[in-house]
Design an enzyme around this catalytic site. Structure first.
Site, PDB file in Angstrom:
ATOM      1  N   CYS A  29       0.858  -0.862   0.642  1.00 33.23           N
ATOM      2  CA  CYS A  29      -0.203  -0.487   0.141  1.00 33.23           C
ATOM      3  C   CYS A  29       0.928   1.227   0.099  1.00 33.23           C
ATOM      4  O   CYS A  29       2.142   1.343   0.740  1.00 33.23           O
ATOM      5  CB  CYS A  29      -0.930   0.259   1.348  1.00 33.23           C
ATOM      6  SG  CYS A  29      -2.076   1.036   0.893  1.00 33.23           S
ATOM      7  N   ASP A  76       0.470   3.824   1.715  1.00 38.09           N
ATOM      8  CA  ASP A  76       0.078   4.360   2.687  1.00 38.09           C
ATOM      9  C   ASP A  76       1.366   4.793   3.315  1.00 38.09           C
ATOM     10  O   ASP A  76       2.577   4.243   3.793  1.00 38.09           O
ATOM     11  CB  ASP A  76      -0.312   3.012   3.975  1.00 38.09           C
ATOM     12  CG  ASP A  76      -0.697   4.089   5.147  1.00 38.09           C
ATOM     13  OD1 ASP A  76       0.946   4.504   6.076  1.00 38.09           O
ATOM     14  OD2 ASP A  76      -1.536   4.141   5.898  1.00 38.09           O
ATOM     15  N   ARG A  98       3.098   4.479   6.058  1.00 36.24           N
ATOM     16  CA  ARG A  98       3.211   4.349   7.105  1.00 36.24           C
ATOM     17  C   ARG A  98       4.179   2.608   7.107  1.00 36.24           C
ATOM     18  O   ARG A  98       4.011   1.862   8.446  1.00 36.24           O
ATOM     19  CB  ARG A  98       2.275   3.863   8.843  1.00 36.24           C
ATOM     20  CG  ARG A  98       1.420   5.378   8.892  1.00 36.24           C
ATOM     21  CD  ARG A  98       0.389   5.628   9.556  1.00 36.24           C
ATOM     22  NE  ARG A  98      -0.390   5.412   8.716  1.00 36.24           N
ATOM     23  CZ  ARG A  98      -1.999   5.391   8.988  1.00 36.24           C
ATOM     24  NH1 ARG A  98      -2.023   5.320  10.909  1.00 36.24           N
ATOM     25  NH2 ARG A  98      -2.790   4.876   8.610  1.00 36.24           N
ATOM     26  N   HIS A 149      -2.368  -3.778   4.807  1.00 33.62           N
ATOM     27  CA  HIS A 149      -2.046  -3.217   6.347  1.00 33.62           C
ATOM     28  C   HIS A 149      -2.944  -3.255   7.093  1.00 33.62           C
ATOM     29  O   HIS A 149      -4.460  -2.787   6.188  1.00 33.62           O
ATOM     30  CB  HIS A 149      -0.632  -2.439   6.881  1.00 33.62           C
ATOM     31  CG  HIS A 149      -1.675  -0.752   5.569  1.00 33.62           C
ATOM     32  ND1 HIS A 149      -1.966  -0.038   6.228  1.00 33.62           N
ATOM     33  CD2 HIS A 149      -1.575  -0.260   4.977  1.00 33.62           C
ATOM     34  CE1 HIS A 149      -2.928   0.913   5.916  1.00 33.62           C
ATOM     35  NE2 HIS A 149      -2.440   0.703   4.688  1.00 33.62           N
ATOM     36  N   CYS A 183      -6.521   0.182   6.829  1.00 29.93           N
ATOM     37  CA  CYS A 183      -5.972   0.045   5.363  1.00 29.93           C
ATOM     38  C   CYS A 183      -6.570   1.778   4.898  1.00 29.93           C
ATOM     39  O   CYS A 183      -8.552   1.192   4.948  1.00 29.93           O
ATOM     40  CB  CYS A 183      -5.866  -0.446   4.844  1.00 29.93           C
ATOM     41  SG  CYS A 183      -5.630   0.134   2.819  1.00 29.93           S
TER      42      CYS A 183
END
Ligand SMILES: [Zn+2]
Length: 211
Positions: free
Chosen positions: A42, A44, A46, A98, A101
């Site tokens: 992803c 993302d 993080r 994750h 999400c």
């Protein structure tokens, strides 16, 4: 968030540290990359592939998009897959989602995110529909999201296996193995949720016999 200029300053410090530890580091890497892994994760911020797996530049070939999807009309992800499998000869392809999400959460809502995001999130709604019988029984929103995160990773592993790129490599070179993982934002731990060994039989409908 760091001020913009500080990114470039931090880069200089990092590069100097790397050379301090290993004077040949950049020389070596600049001539060759031979990663054993393709990571489809992803976007993302993080979930950085190298940091959470303790790997260095050169070890993982990376593609990231919203909610780690493998869409069969996406020239971007398929180009990355083709290059990783046929040129870099990776031994493993990892799809890593994750928990928590945002893309998965958004897909469960009825919010109109306007054309482009709607198009992308539709792929996740399709995963929900395939598994509606179990997801509809989960009433806690966080638990429902997290189960869909796991099921989405599994479906993206299937999507990889449906490609002629993967099937041809399985037939001729018995690689790569496919892995579905989910990363926990709250504890930093990766949970393996679905594995598909090279050569696994799929639904007959998706198998090509003239590879
Ligand atoms: Zn995400």
């Amino acid at each position: 968030m760091k001020p913009f200029d500080s990114l470039l300053n931090a880069n200089k410090t990092w590069a100097a540290d790397m050379v301090n530890n290993d004077p040949e580091y950049f020389n070596r890497l600049s001539h060759l990359q031979s990663p054993e892994y393709l990571w489809i994760g992803c976007s993302d911020s993080r979930v950085p592939a190298n940091q959470i797996t303790g790997t260095m530049p050169g070890e993982i070939f990376v593609h990231r998009n919203v909610a780690n999807l493998v869409v069969n009309t996406d020239v971007n992800v398929l180009s990355v897959l083709d290059y990783a499998v046929n040129h870099l000869k990776v031994k493993h392809v990892i799809v890593c989602g994750h928990y928590g999400c945002g893309g998965i959460k958004a897909a469960i809502t009825k919010i109109d995110f306007k054309p482009v995001l709607n198009m992308w999130l539709r792929n996740i709604k399709d995963v929900y529909r395939l598994h509606r019988s179990q997801l509809d029984l989960i009433f806690d929103e966080e638990a429902k999201t997290n189960r869909l995160v796991e099921l989405n990773v599994m479906e993206q592993v299937f999507n990889l296996a449906k490609t002629s790129i993967i099937q041809r490599a399985w037939k001729n070179e018995q690689r790569p193995d496919l892995h579905g993982w989910v990363y926990g934002l709250k504890d930093g731990i990766i949970k393996p949720v679905y594995d598909m060994k090279a050569g696994t039989n799929l639904d007959d409908l998706y198998e090509y016999d003239d590879l």
